[in-house]
Design a protein around this motif. Structure first.
Motif, short mmCIF file in Angstrom:
data_model
loop_
_atom_site.label_atom_id
_atom_site.label_comp_id
_atom_site.label_asym_id
_atom_site.label_seq_id
_atom_site.Cartn_x
_atom_site.Cartn_y
_atom_site.Cartn_z
N UNK A 1 1.04 -1.50 -0.06
CA UNK A 1 -0.21 -0.06 0.07
C UNK A 1 0.86 1.29 0.14
N UNK A 2 1.88 1.15 -0.75
CA UNK A 2 2.77 2.28 -0.85
C UNK A 2 3.55 2.54 0.30
N UNK A 3 3.62 1.83 1.25
CA UNK A 3 4.59 1.90 2.66
C UNK A 3 5.69 0.83 2.21
N UNK A 4 7.07 1.27 2.65
CA UNK A 4 8.04 0.34 2.63
C UNK A 4 8.42 -0.38 3.91
N UNK A 5 8.62 -1.67 4.16
CA UNK A 5 8.77 -2.21 5.30
C UNK A 5 10.21 -2.93 5.06
N UNK A 6 10.94 -3.05 6.40
CA UNK A 6 11.91 -3.83 6.49
C UNK A 6 11.82 -4.79 8.06
N UNK A 7 11.70 -6.28 7.67
CA UNK A 7 11.22 -7.08 8.79
C UNK A 7 12.55 -7.71 9.23
N UNK B 1 12.93 -12.56 19.22
CA UNK B 1 11.82 -11.33 18.86
C UNK B 1 11.85 -11.25 17.42
N UNK B 2 11.11 -10.50 17.10
CA UNK B 2 10.84 -9.90 15.58
C UNK B 2 9.96 -8.57 15.50
N UNK B 3 10.86 -7.75 14.88
CA UNK B 3 10.46 -6.37 14.87
C UNK B 3 10.16 -5.88 13.30
N UNK B 4 9.63 -4.88 12.91
CA UNK B 4 9.21 -4.38 11.67
C UNK B 4 9.46 -2.86 11.72
N UNK B 5 10.13 -2.26 10.62
CA UNK B 5 10.22 -0.95 10.38
C UNK B 5 9.40 -0.43 9.43
N UNK B 6 8.88 0.47 9.28
CA UNK B 6 7.86 1.07 8.28
C UNK B 6 8.27 2.59 7.76
N UNK B 7 8.38 2.83 6.59
CA UNK B 7 8.59 4.11 5.92
C UNK B 7 7.35 4.55 5.26
N UNK B 8 6.77 5.67 5.36
CA UNK B 8 5.77 6.33 4.51
C UNK B 8 6.13 7.10 3.40
N UNK B 9 7.64 7.21 3.43
CA UNK B 9 8.30 8.23 2.77
C UNK B 9 9.46 7.75 1.68
N UNK B 10 9.34 6.48 1.13
CA UNK B 10 10.23 5.90 0.19
C UNK B 10 11.08 4.77 0.88
N UNK C 1 13.43 6.11 3.57
CA UNK C 1 13.21 6.27 5.28
C UNK C 1 12.47 7.74 5.27
N UNK C 2 12.58 8.48 6.51
CA UNK C 2 12.97 7.68 7.69
C UNK C 2 11.89 6.64 8.32
N UNK C 3 12.32 5.67 9.02
CA UNK C 3 11.48 4.41 9.13
C UNK C 3 11.10 4.45 10.74
N UNK C 4 9.81 4.11 10.96
CA UNK C 4 9.43 3.75 12.34
C UNK C 4 9.40 2.30 12.89
N UNK C 5 9.86 2.11 14.05
CA UNK C 5 9.74 0.67 14.57
C UNK C 5 8.58 0.02 15.36
N UNK D 1 -3.14 -3.97 10.74
CA UNK D 1 -3.83 -2.94 11.22
C UNK D 1 -4.37 -1.86 10.07
N UNK D 2 -5.52 -1.35 10.61
CA UNK D 2 -5.90 -0.22 9.39
C UNK D 2 -4.73 0.89 9.33
N UNK D 3 -3.75 1.00 10.18
CA UNK D 3 -2.65 1.81 9.73
C UNK D 3 -1.45 1.28 9.48
N UNK D 4 -1.48 0.08 9.05
CA UNK D 4 -0.40 -0.88 8.21
C UNK D 4 0.69 -1.25 9.03
N UNK D 5 0.39 -2.04 10.13
CA UNK D 5 1.09 -2.68 10.73
C UNK D 5 0.73 -4.26 10.86
#
Length: 486
Positions: free
Chosen positions: A172-178, A185-194, A197-201, A254-258
């Protein structure tokens, strides 16, 4: 034992790549039509072409070689790409138009994309996410042969510690690094800006109970979307002495893409509804069964301990193994052919023709890891004996500390014998492998003491069945394995 999973779907077919360390060929590719039943299809790295140590020539490559690496498909040129960093130095990329091969070296990039994931973007641009704790993204050239840009995009907070095992996705246009926090543990980074990044965790899981009793926390691996739009996470679970085994769970967003893992009683479910995918066009090949080595080449379920000397083995009418090394150390002997052990327990049997062995030769069936044991035939001074040998050991630098102790022996004759090992690889300590033999292929006699397997993780690869033939005096002898039953 198929760790460091990368998983993709191409049309109606799913593909799965795994790490193999010092085994050759490397980086097996498995195929499935339903995410549940898998078969071996090929290997992305036909030979560990990275130095003499991978040939057991002037060195050894144990626990080096093929680590977490990427597999993806580029629709624009209908090509599969595999890439991995070897020995923390260079990144090698291989390509093929079919996972069965042939796979060819596409390029060598003179930097280490550690634990890399590959994204082929909608506009055909290829990006690689990589790194440990400091996570970077590289953009490859249009031909996929060089890097045109690289940038650090995330620094793991000290509260999390280590993140590695990158996989890169777009949704959906977002970039993710899993990313994984080994080994729980397992975490995911999300960028709404290409992609840069910047990426949120966000945390995906931490200390989640796994579906296999006694095993570790499911982690690492990758995400895949079915034809119907559903998402799944294929992780691995530490399950030594058997290795690191794949486990599958559904994922929702989730509705906000996680992403959120669908749990059962707060943990990774022991079972889930069968994936809603089109009916498979055929049954995949069972991982068990019989191999009589009548084909023109070994099946993709087989891997050698290091690169083989290809002049010293043949298939077509059985597996013929000529001695390839003069040594008293199985760990330094070339052309030991290995097969993964099926859990929770399984039995391997070989029919061995030992009539062409020479004095000093040793041939048989091993339980192979950094602590090993075997049942086999040794010929000395014109006499053949069946022996059981245990206490073959390595230290933490993977140097041999013991070449083994003979714990059972009996004279044999006739030139043919069946050797069997039953291995209980349920996760935990004290698991045992039991050896037996037969002179008619029907009635088996227990032989030697049970072998207690180690279950430390540091060797990474789990126990394997190993078929070997090496010389302690001079080359020239051979054996033929006429069938292998699992």
């Amino acid at each position: 034992d198929l760790a460091d999973i990368d998983i993709i779907r191409v049309g109606d077919t799913y593909y799965y790549s795994a790490s193999t360390m010092h085994y050759s060929p490397g980086a097996p590719v498995l195929r499935s039509y339903d995410l549940v039943h898998w078969e071996y299809a090929g290997h992305s790295v036909p030979k560990l072409d990275f130095g003499n140590k991978y040939d057991l020539n002037g060195g050894r490559g144990y626990v080096n070689g093929i680590w977490a690496s990427f597999l993806n498909y580029r629709p624009s040129n209908k090509t599969f790409y595999w890439g991995g960093c070897i020995d923390f130095s260079k990144t090698y990329i291989y390509t093929a138009t079919s996972v069965e091969g042939p796979w060819n070296r596409h390029t060598t990039i003179n930097k280490c994309y550690y634990d890399a994931g590959l994204l082929v973007d909608d506009n055909d641009t290829m990006y690689v996410s990589y790194g440990n704790t400091q996570i970077s993204v590289a953009q490859l050239s249009a031909d996929g042969k060089s890097e045109v840009r690289s940038q650090q995009v995330f620094s793991t907070p000290s509260s999390v510690g280590t993140l590695e095992g990158s996989r890169m996705y777009k949704r959906n246009g977002n970039y993710y690094i899993f990313l994984t926090r080994p080994a729980n543990g397992q975490y995911i980074l999300k960028s709404t800006n290409g992609p840069f990044g910047p990426y949120e965790m966000r945390q995906v899981l931490l200390n989640m109970s796994g579906p296999v009793s006694g095993g570790g926390v499911p982690h690492q691996g990758g995400l895949v979307q079915t034809q119907n739009g559903a998402w799944y996470y294929m992780a691995f679970q530490d399950a030594y002495p058997g290795g690191r085994i794949p486990v599958l769970a559904p994922v929702t967003w989730t509705s906000d893409g996680w992403p959120t893992i669908t749990t059962v009683n707060g943990g990774w479910g022991a079972s889930y509804p069968y994936p809603n995918v089109p009916r498979p066009p055929r049954q995949v090949k069972s991982p068990g069964g019989t191999d009589t080595f009548t084909g023109s080449q070994l099946g993709p379920e087989w891997e050698w301990n290091h690169n083989p000397d290809t002049t010293k083995f043949s298939v077509g009418s059985g597996l013929r193994l000529q001695t390839a090394t003069v040594t008293n150390d199985l760990y330094s002997a070339r052309n030991t052919l290995t097969h993964r052990i099926l859990g929770p327990s399984s039995t391997a049997t070989i029919q061995l023709d030992y009539s062409q062995m020479r004095d000093g030769d040793r041939a048989g069936l091993a339980m192979l890891r950094d602590s090993s044991a075997w049942i086999g035939v040794r010929r000395d001074n014109g006499q053949t004996r069946l022996v059981a040998t245990n206490n073959l050991t390595m230290n933490g630098s993977w140097q041999t500390t013991s070449t083994g102790t003979e714990v059972a022996s009996t004279s044999i004759s006739g030139g043919r014998i069946w050797l069997r090992v039953n291995a209980d690889i349920r996760p935990g300590s004290g698991r045992q492998a039991k050896f037996s033999y037969s002179t008619d292929g029907v009635n088996f006699t227990s032989f030697g003491p049970a072998f207690t397997m180690g279950n430390a993780w540091q060797f990474f690869m789990g126990y394997r069945f190993g078929i070997f033939n090496y010389a302690t005096q001079s080359l020239g002898g051979s054996v033929t394995v006429n069938r292998f039953d699992l």
